[in-house]
Design a protein around this motif. Structure first.
Motif, PDB file in Angstrom:
ATOM      1  N   THR A  22     -10.840 -64.368 -41.557  1.00 14.32           N
ATOM      2  CA  THR A  22     -10.071 -65.577 -41.267  1.00 14.32           C
ATOM      3  C   THR A  22     -10.196 -66.539 -42.452  1.00 14.32           C
ATOM      4  O   THR A  22     -10.972 -66.319 -43.381  1.00 14.32           O
ATOM      5  CB  THR A  22     -10.589 -66.255 -39.997  1.00 14.32           C
ATOM      6  OG1 THR A  22     -11.956 -66.636 -40.205  1.00 14.32           O
ATOM      7  CG2 THR A  22     -10.508 -65.317 -38.800  1.00 14.32           C
ATOM      8  N   ASP A  26      -7.793 -70.237 -38.789  1.00 19.54           N
ATOM      9  CA  ASP A  26      -8.714 -69.667 -37.817  1.00 19.54           C
ATOM     10  C   ASP A  26      -8.039 -68.494 -37.098  1.00 19.54           C
ATOM     11  O   ASP A  26      -6.815 -68.383 -37.073  1.00 19.54           O
ATOM     12  CB  ASP A  26      -9.117 -70.719 -36.778  1.00 19.54           C
ATOM     13  CG  ASP A  26     -10.093 -71.739 -37.346  1.00 19.54           C
ATOM     14  OD1 ASP A  26     -10.448 -71.639 -38.540  1.00 19.54           O
ATOM     15  OD2 ASP A  26     -10.459 -72.660 -36.588  1.00 19.54           O
ATOM     16  N   ALA A  70     -13.148 -67.710 -34.440  1.00 22.01           N
ATOM     17  CA  ALA A  70     -12.405 -68.686 -35.245  1.00 22.01           C
ATOM     18  C   ALA A  70     -12.588 -68.479 -36.747  1.00 22.01           C
ATOM     19  O   ALA A  70     -11.629 -68.387 -37.499  1.00 22.01           O
ATOM     20  CB  ALA A  70     -12.811 -70.106 -34.861  1.00 22.01           C
ATOM     21  N   GLY A  71     -13.843 -68.390 -37.179  1.00 24.80           N
ATOM     22  CA  GLY A  71     -14.110 -68.276 -38.614  1.00 24.80           C
ATOM     23  C   GLY A  71     -14.616 -66.904 -39.025  1.00 24.80           C
ATOM     24  O   GLY A  71     -15.207 -66.747 -40.106  1.00 24.80           O
TER      25      GLY A  71
END
Length: 496
Positions: A257, A107, A53-54
């Motif tokens: 991201t 993300d 996600a990050g």
């Protein structure tokens, strides 16, 4: 009660609306993806669904790169995956490993790929007659060959790497329900024309109304075609991790991201060599080549793609709702109906008595005359579309869905529609009819505009972009794949 007749037969009108320039002229380009999107089942239903996600959001950005890919969905990650596969097989003598950087505004995989309906179904024959009349037989056949190539390639990668269980890959086939006499007539015409043209129709089976009602509880005719379902975010995660693990000596790969790209500018050195400056909210990267894998948001950086001649952001709505009966009655196929406006499938169950969770998308036909065109905000939902989604399954499959039940999750995502219904693939400069800015876009590429049908097309289009980049790097002529429709290529799709 039967399916609401007021939502049927809207496809032709929606196409006319899509082709008509909006009242706001010139149409505004897309905005950056919204900062607070709705929570998607694929992304938010479990804490470990999106381990990347990050990724790279806190790491310093590289000062330079050979290829900057904007967008970390199935297209952007697909370009990186294919480039690394091609480099490992080509054994080129490069001055240095090709530095590939993937940039994502939010993300990882949080755009359309992480918010779609979870289908991996190549079209078997629908729209054949219309395409044949517009593009000719050879080009029309390629429309289906591209989808077969893309879907089978992804399934092969999944199975060869042993990912099927991790990704909830299900080969349940796909059933198209035909609600109106006109739909039945057109589907049979498409099938007959496709058969005459010797299109591969293996696995296609016509289903009588009696058979559909007996087996599945819906009083409509239809047909079955081969198809899979998959957890799309987890698929793209695996593809990125696989690419990173196989960079070899010919490439390096990084992902950043939460790094929206706000501009791409051309810088020319005194010796006439050119590089791009890719400007982000954090810092800038000097880059030799840029790939726009931004789908609905493409016109944010390429404003000439705003409007009907380019890519129109179009909001889709999806929900996860529980059936009232078990898998023994719901079975395992995925479905579509109402000219493709509705699409749904049952998620795999963990135990026999569990009532399956159904992922259903669509309902845009209820929002006419706008059809959610020119909406690029996935932080909100449309209540009329939500109402249509809630009513659809209980009316089509009486007694198998509670009309009063609320979905467990509901979300939106932004699709990229084109008036042709097909993506733009190739060098950005070739899109410009006047080409006054051709030099500005000389080494920029695009694969975007899948018109809500990206899963069986995007990874194949990403493969084409990777091949084009490799040909350019190695100073060789790009050879087009036999399965690629000519009309996808940017030099055949000029934008005024």
């Amino acid at each position: 009660m039967p399916v609401n007749p007021q939502i049927l037969g809207k496809l032709e009108h929606s196409q006319k609306v899509l082709e008509t320039p909006p009242s706001e002229h010139p149409p505004p380009p897309a905005k950056l993806p919204s900062r607070n999107p709705t929570r998607s089942f694929w992304i938010d239903s479990s804490p470990d669904a999106n381990p990347l996600a990050g990724e790279g959001s806190q790491d310093p950005l590289p000062s330079e790169a050979d290829v900057c890919v904007i967008g970390a969905g199935i297209t952007g990650v697909g370009v990186a995956y294919h480039l690394i596969e091609l480099l490992n097989n080509a054994s080129l003598s490069l001055e240095h490993p090709l530095k590939i950087v993937v940039l994502e505004a939010r993300d990882f995989c949080s755009g359309a790929t992480g918010r779609n309906g979870g289908h991996l179904t190549p079209a078997a024959f629908l729209e054949f007659a219309q395409r044949q009349a517009s593009f000719g037989t050879v080009e029309t056949i390629k429309s289906y060959e591209l989808e077969q190539h893309t879907a089978s390639l992804l399934v092969n990668i999944i199975e060869e790497n042993g990912w099927a269980n991790d990704l909830d890959l299900v080969e349940g086939g796909h059933i198209n329900l035909l609600f109106t006499d006109e739909e039945v007539k057109e589907a049979h015409q498409d099938f007959d024309m496709a058969r005459q043209a010797q299109l591969n129709l293996d696995g296609v089976e016509w289903l009588t109304k009696e058979k559909v009602e007996e087996e599945y509880g819906a009083p409509y005719t239809g047909f079955r075609e081969p198809g899979h379902n998959v957890w799309p975010l987890k698929l793209v995660t695996k593809l990125y991790q696989h690419a990173l693990a196989h960079v070899g000596k010919y490439a390096s790969l990084s992902l950043h991201t939460r790094t929206p790209v706000t501009a791409v500018t051309l810088e020319t050195a005194p010796n006439n060599s050119s590089t791009y400056t890719v400007v982000t909210n954090r810092s800038s990267i000097s880059c030799s080549r840029v790939v726009h894998a931004t789908n609905a948001y493409a016109s944010y950086l390429l404003p000439f793609l705003a409007g009907p001649s380019g890519i129109i952001p179009t909001r889709g709505q999806v929900m996860a709702t529980r059936a009232s009966v078990g898998t023994d009655q719901i079975k395992t196929p995925s479905w579509s109906g109402n000219e493709g406006f509705a699409y749904w499938f049952p998620r795999p169950v963990q135990y026999d008595t569990e009532k399956p969770l159904i992922i259903i998308g669509g309902g845009r036909e209820a929002s006419e005359p706008s059809y959610e065109l020119y909406v690029d905000d996935d932080s909100e939902m449309h209540p009329v579309v939500g109402k249509a989604l809630r009513e659809f399954l209980p009316s089509a499959f009486e007694g198998k869905y509670d009309p009063d039940s609320e979905p467990e999750m509901e979300w939106t995502g932004i699709m990229g529609y084109t008036k042709m219904g097909d993506p733009f693939v190739g060098p950005v400069a070739d899109l410009l009819v006047t080409n006054s800015d051709g030099d500005l876009y000389k080494k920029q590429y695009i694969a975007a505009g899948y018109a809500g049908h990206g899963m069986p097309r995007a990874f194949g289009c990403a493969e084409v972009i990777a091949q084009m980049i490799l040909a350019e790097i190695s100073d060789q002529e790009w050879k087009e794949p036999a399965w690629l429709p000519q009309r996808y290529l940017t030099w055949n799709r000029g934008v005024e």
